[in-house]
Every structure is written in structure tokens, then in C-alpha cells.
Design an enzyme around this catalytic site. Structure first.
Site, PDB file in Angstrom:
ATOM      1  N   TYR A   1      -2.270   0.547  10.099  1.00  0.00           N
ATOM      2  CA  TYR A   1      -2.282  -0.016   8.748  1.00  0.00           C
ATOM      3  C   TYR A   1      -1.003   0.369   8.005  1.00  0.00           C
ATOM      4  CZ  TYR A   1      -3.806  -0.862   3.925  1.00  0.00           C
ATOM      5  OH  TYR A   1      -3.896  -1.302   2.621  1.00  0.00           O
TER       6      TYR A   1
ATOM      7  N   SER B   1       0.847  -1.196   0.000  1.00  0.00           N
ATOM      8  CA  SER B   1       0.000   0.000   0.000  1.00  0.00           C
ATOM      9  C   SER B   1       0.879   1.241   0.000  1.00  0.00           C
ATOM     10  CB  SER B   1      -0.899   0.023   1.233  1.00  0.00           C
ATOM     11  OG  SER B   1      -1.566   1.276   1.347  1.00  0.00           O
TER      12      SER B   1
ATOM     13  N   LYS C   1       1.956  -2.121   6.643  1.00  0.00           N
ATOM     14  CA  LYS C   1       2.321  -2.201   5.226  1.00  0.00           C
ATOM     15  C   LYS C   1       3.771  -1.787   4.996  1.00  0.00           C
ATOM     16  CE  LYS C   1      -1.508  -3.685   3.338  1.00  0.00           C
ATOM     17  NZ  LYS C   1      -1.566  -5.035   2.711  1.00  0.00           N
TER      18      LYS C   1
END
Length: 247
Positions: free
Chosen positions: A159, A146, A163
């Protein structure tokens, strides 16, 4: 089903119950691969398998929480009982579960759970796949990265950190597996959804995401297919991104 560059290949897709994972599994099956689908929710997996079989493809599913070591071990026991090898492993499982908050407001348990969803899933599934990948043809691992692993966003710390670590994991694993001919690369899809209003309004204007182009899951498939069809002497430890901005 006439153009099948993955004919006779065996592919594993994690997080295959919906969204990008379902699209990946369906596309790989249409390209001729026998696809193993896994995710937490059995009913969603059944829909993925039904979609593949209705189009004439081959797939089977096994529900598994990829953050749970014992379940992952049981999953690979089931895979090994059906297949003597793996050729392609797409580590797609991840997400946020809608629990993201600014760091100052975060609960450690929820923060760690999101990091685990995006990092530990890749470690456990990647590790578990290695014995069968070593028996594969031009074996390869693809991780789903991401852009938020490169640039922070308020309310997406867990998150993004997961990532970011996944990107380094991809490179480290690629280095370790280079002598064995197993390639490991990262795919960063950029913003993907089913409609522009699936993003926060201040990120979208006229279907454009901060200068980006808006994508559906199907738009990711050409790059995913490219990575699935590279030879063992092809790229490894690399990031391939569908962005229109610097990572």
C-alpha cells in the site's frame, strides 16, 4: 443545495461506492456538480446515487474494475456517450483489501494487486479521462494519497509503495499537463474511519492517532472542495495534507 460552487460542473469520482468516495461524490453533487460514480460493486454505487438523488442532486453510476484496461475503456465510452466534457476527476480508488503482510511474508500476486489498486487505477482512469478533461472548464485531477506513501509501516509495504508512486505520478502528470491548463494535485487525508476502534489499538489513544486528530469522511470535504474550485492558473503538482505530523 443552496450554496453550489460546482454548479454546471461535471465531476467523476472513482471508488465512489462507499466510504470517502461516497462522501466525495455526495458533497460534489450537493455543491451543484453532475457526478459520475464508478467502483467495482454495482449495489454500492446504486446506494451512492440514491443518496445523491434523494438530496436533490444529479448522479449516475457505471460499475468498473479500474485495474482492468478493457473495463476502463468501456467505462469512458459510456461517459463520452452522456457527456461532452469532464471538469473534475477525483482519483479516489485504492485500498488494501485486508491482504497486507510484512515484506518477508508477502505473496507477490497479492502485493502486486495492492500496488495496482493504488497506482494503476490512477494511471488508467487518469489517462482515460484526458480527452474529456481537455474540453472542460478549469479542468482538474485530484489524487487520493496517503501519509503511508511518505513513511513506511510494518505490514503496509505494498500500500505504501503504491501511494508513494502515486505521489510521483501526480507530480509527473501535473508537469505534463501544465501547458494545457489541467491541474493535478494530491490530497492526503490522514487517519480516517467511522470510529477510533477501526484502527489497530496501539495506534490510537483517546481518539488520537500518534498525535493526529481523528477524522470522519465528512472532515475531508472542505479540502476536497477547495481543490475542486481552484482556477486553471491555481496550484498544480502539490500535496495538500490533513495531518498533524511531518509527511
Amino acid at each position: 443545495m443552496t450554496n453550489q460552487p460546482l454548479r454546471d460542473r461535471i465531476a467523476l469520482v472513482t471508488g465512489a461506492g462507499r466510504g470517502l468516495g461516497r462522501e466525495l461524490a455526495t458533497a460534489y453533487a450537493a455543491a451543484g456538480a453532475s457526478v459520475i460514480c464508478t467502483a467495482r460493486t454495482r449495489s454500492q454505487l446504486d446506494q451512492t446515487v440514491a443518496t445523491i438523488e434523494a438530496a436533490g442532486g444529479s448522479a449516475w453510476a457505471h460499475a468498473c474494475d479500474a485495474t482492468h484496461e478493457t473495463q476502463v475503456e468501456e467505462f469512458f465510452d459510456a461517459v463520452a456517450a452522456k457527456h461532452d466534457r469532464l471538469d473534475i476527476v477525483f482519483l479516489n480508488a485504492g485500498g488494501t483489501k485486508g491482504e497486507e503482510l510484512p515484506i518477508a511474508d508477502s505473496d507477490f500476486t497479492a502485493w502486486k494487486r495492492i500496488v495496482d489498486m493504488n497506482l494503476s487505477t490512477a494511471f488508467l482512469m487518469g489517462l482515460g479521462s484526458l480527452p474529456l478533461l481537455r474540453q472542460g472548464t478549469d479542468p482538474k485531477i485530484v489524487t487520493m494519497g496517503s501519509g503511508l506513501g511518505r513513511a513506511p509501516r510494518i505490514g503496509a509495504s505494498a500500500y505504501g509503495c503504491g501511494k508513494a508512486a502515486l505521489s510521483l505520478f501526480t507530480q509527473a502528470l501535473a508537469m505534463e499537463l501544465l501547458p494545457e491548463g489541467i491541474t493535478v494535485n494530491e490530497l492526503i487525508p490522514g487517519p480516517v474511519g467511522t470510529a477510533p476502534d477501526s484502527f489497530e489499538p496501539h495506534y490510537v489513544k483517546d481518539g488520537v492517532f500518534k498525535g493526529e486528530y481523528f477524522k470522519t469522511p465528512a472532515d475531508i470535504i472542505p479540502l476536497a472542495m477547495f481543490l475542486a474550485t481552484q482556477p486553471s492558473h491555481g496550484p498544480s503538482g502539490q500535496t495538500f495534507a490533513l495531518n498533524r505530523r511531518l509527511l
